[in-house]
Write a protein that holds these residues in place. Structure first.
Motif, PDB file in Angstrom:
ATOM      1  N   PHE A 105       0.943  -1.139  -0.179  1.00 14.13           N
ATOM      2  CA  PHE A 105       0.094  -0.061  -0.022  1.00 14.13           C
ATOM      3  C   PHE A 105       0.843   1.431  -0.079  1.00 14.13           C
ATOM      4  O   PHE A 105       0.364   2.148  -0.337  1.00 14.13           O
ATOM      5  CB  PHE A 105      -0.926   0.115   1.168  1.00 14.13           C
ATOM      6  CG  PHE A 105      -0.314   0.660   2.376  1.00 14.13           C
ATOM      7  CD1 PHE A 105      -0.284   1.934   2.857  1.00 14.13           C
ATOM      8  CD2 PHE A 105       0.513  -0.176   3.255  1.00 14.13           C
ATOM      9  CE1 PHE A 105       0.298   2.407   3.849  1.00 14.13           C
ATOM     10  CE2 PHE A 105       1.178   0.386   4.205  1.00 14.13           C
ATOM     11  CZ  PHE A 105       0.854   1.486   4.718  1.00 14.13           C
ATOM     12  N   PHE A 163      -2.061  -7.448  -0.679  1.00 11.83           N
ATOM     13  CA  PHE A 163      -2.614  -7.217   0.546  1.00 11.83           C
ATOM     14  C   PHE A 163      -2.331  -8.240   1.363  1.00 11.83           C
ATOM     15  O   PHE A 163      -2.857  -9.270   1.447  1.00 11.83           O
ATOM     16  CB  PHE A 163      -4.262  -6.916   0.228  1.00 11.83           C
ATOM     17  CG  PHE A 163      -4.856  -6.108   1.046  1.00 11.83           C
ATOM     18  CD1 PHE A 163      -5.459  -6.494   2.318  1.00 11.83           C
ATOM     19  CD2 PHE A 163      -5.430  -4.781   0.771  1.00 11.83           C
ATOM     20  CE1 PHE A 163      -5.924  -5.788   3.232  1.00 11.83           C
ATOM     21  CE2 PHE A 163      -5.812  -3.908   1.869  1.00 11.83           C
ATOM     22  CZ  PHE A 163      -6.266  -4.442   2.968  1.00 11.83           C
ATOM     23  N   HIS A 190      -3.597   3.601  -0.811  1.00 17.53           N
ATOM     24  CA  HIS A 190      -4.446   2.440  -1.173  1.00 17.53           C
ATOM     25  C   HIS A 190      -5.072   2.536  -2.417  1.00 17.53           C
ATOM     26  O   HIS A 190      -5.021   1.550  -3.341  1.00 17.53           O
ATOM     27  CB  HIS A 190      -5.372   1.976   0.145  1.00 17.53           C
ATOM     28  CG  HIS A 190      -6.397   1.045  -0.126  1.00 17.53           C
ATOM     29  ND1 HIS A 190      -5.794  -0.356  -0.344  1.00 17.53           N
ATOM     30  CD2 HIS A 190      -7.659   1.142  -0.316  1.00 17.53           C
ATOM     31  CE1 HIS A 190      -7.285  -0.887  -0.347  1.00 17.53           C
ATOM     32  NE2 HIS A 190      -8.102  -0.166  -0.570  1.00 17.53           N
TER      33      HIS A 190
END
Length: 340
Positions: free
Chosen positions: A118, A138, A212
């Motif tokens: 991110f 992620f 993000h």
């Protein structure tokens, strides 16, 4: 996968992120994919050893923070574990200064893919400039991924209209994902802190939410540290929401210890911890661990120790020596180990 396939890994400088990226690197290396894992020198040194059979496929790339970071980070601080929580924004500033040397590396190497965390929102521009597609990895579970992204308005993410952002109260309600209703929600006091940390502009000049969203909007696929057996509904909900390829990587557990169990967490002889656990009744041992990011005060550590003694239950406590302790023995109340 072709034997010449090359990916670059860009993890955030926190071990809860670096270790999943490292485990994914090893999984890719086992498939004969060449991996360039980029982090700072101290972080690279603290990674586990790579087995000889995978070494030809994993290149650990050390890129130091530029000298501009001296002064606003503690000496030798290169990861979140090295700094107090209030210095987190400074670490993000330092991390963003890696953009130019990383751009140079990618321009020289021209990898096939960039697998990005991110934090490296600027990898979007680097990827576009050199024609290298991005995968957003992620490292949290799929439920967390869906929960936060369901609160995003991607089409308005780069505007200055902050009224489109969800409120802290919206964190306290479970979500309906069409095919199922989640039970996940934050308590009110948790929601306030999470909302501030994720959405509010910080000293790095860009919120975590904007980092993000920028990467999510630009990536070709999303890899999630989960599996269909564990979170199939959440993975499907995420795919349905964005229409992008969602790749479950599996849970990426660390390598299994050898048969000889040559592991010691506290300096005790090999096998002591495992042998002790083998003698305990099923579901009888309390495991205590707050992670490396939770920096407990002396009062908190002593209170936990007191509570464990009062419970009279067998326990296993993973405790890193706190900064306030001069030695491992100082980290616990006098006589605590002897009494247990």
């Amino acid at each position: 996968m072709g034997k010449n396939l090359h990916v670059v890994m860009l993890p955030w400088s926190a071990f809860g992120h670096m270790m999943p990226f490292f485990q994914l690197s090893m999984a890719l290396a086992k498939a004969k994919v060449h991996v360039s894992y980029i982090s700072t020198p101290k972080n690279i040194q603290r990674l586990p050893k790579i087995s000889p059979d995978l070494q030809p496929f994993i290149h650990l790339v050390s890129i130091p923070f530029p000298a501009l970071t001296f002064g606003f980070l503690p000496e030798d601080a290169e990861a979140t574990v090295d700094i107090p929580f209030e210095k987190m924004d400074n670490l993000k500033l330092a991390y963003d200064l890696l953009q130019q040397p990383i751009k140079q590396f990618i321009g020289d190497q021209l990898p096939d893919w960039i697998i990005v965390d991110f934090s490296a929102h600027w990898a979007v521009e680097i990827g576009k400039e050199f024609g290298v597609p991005l995968v957003y990895f992620f490292v949290s579970c799929a439920a967390t991924c869906v929960f936060f992204t369901s609160l995003e308005n991607i089409s308005k993410a780069n505007t200055e209209d902050h009224d489109v952002l969800p409120s802290p109260e919206s964190f306290t309600s479970p979500r309906d994902f069409g095919t199922f209703r989640s039970m996940i929600a934050y308590r009110k006091h948790e929601a306030v802190d999470m909302h501030a940390g994720f959405y509010e502009l910080n000293d790095s000049g860009i919120s975590d939410s904007d980092r993000h969203t920028k990467i999510l909007s630009a990536c070709q696929a999303v890899a999630v540290r989960s599996c269909n057996e564990f979170e199939g509904e959440y993975l499907e909900a995420y795919k349905n929401k964005f229409g992008k390829l969602v790749i479950p990587t599996g849970l990426l557990p660390p390598e299994q210890p050898s048969a000889k169990r040559e592991i010691s967490f506290d300096g005790s002889p090999n096998n002591v911890i495992f042998d002790w656990l083998d003698k305990q009744k099923p579901k009888s041992v309390v495991f205590v661990g707050f992670g490396s990011e939770c920096k407990l005060s002396k009062e908190q550590v002593f209170e936990i120790a007191h509570g464990l003694e009062l419970s009279e239950l067998p326990f296993l406590w993973a405790l890193r020596k706190p900064n306030w302790a001069d030695s491992d023995a100082d980290a616990l109340p006098p006589g605590f180990v002897e009494r247990t």
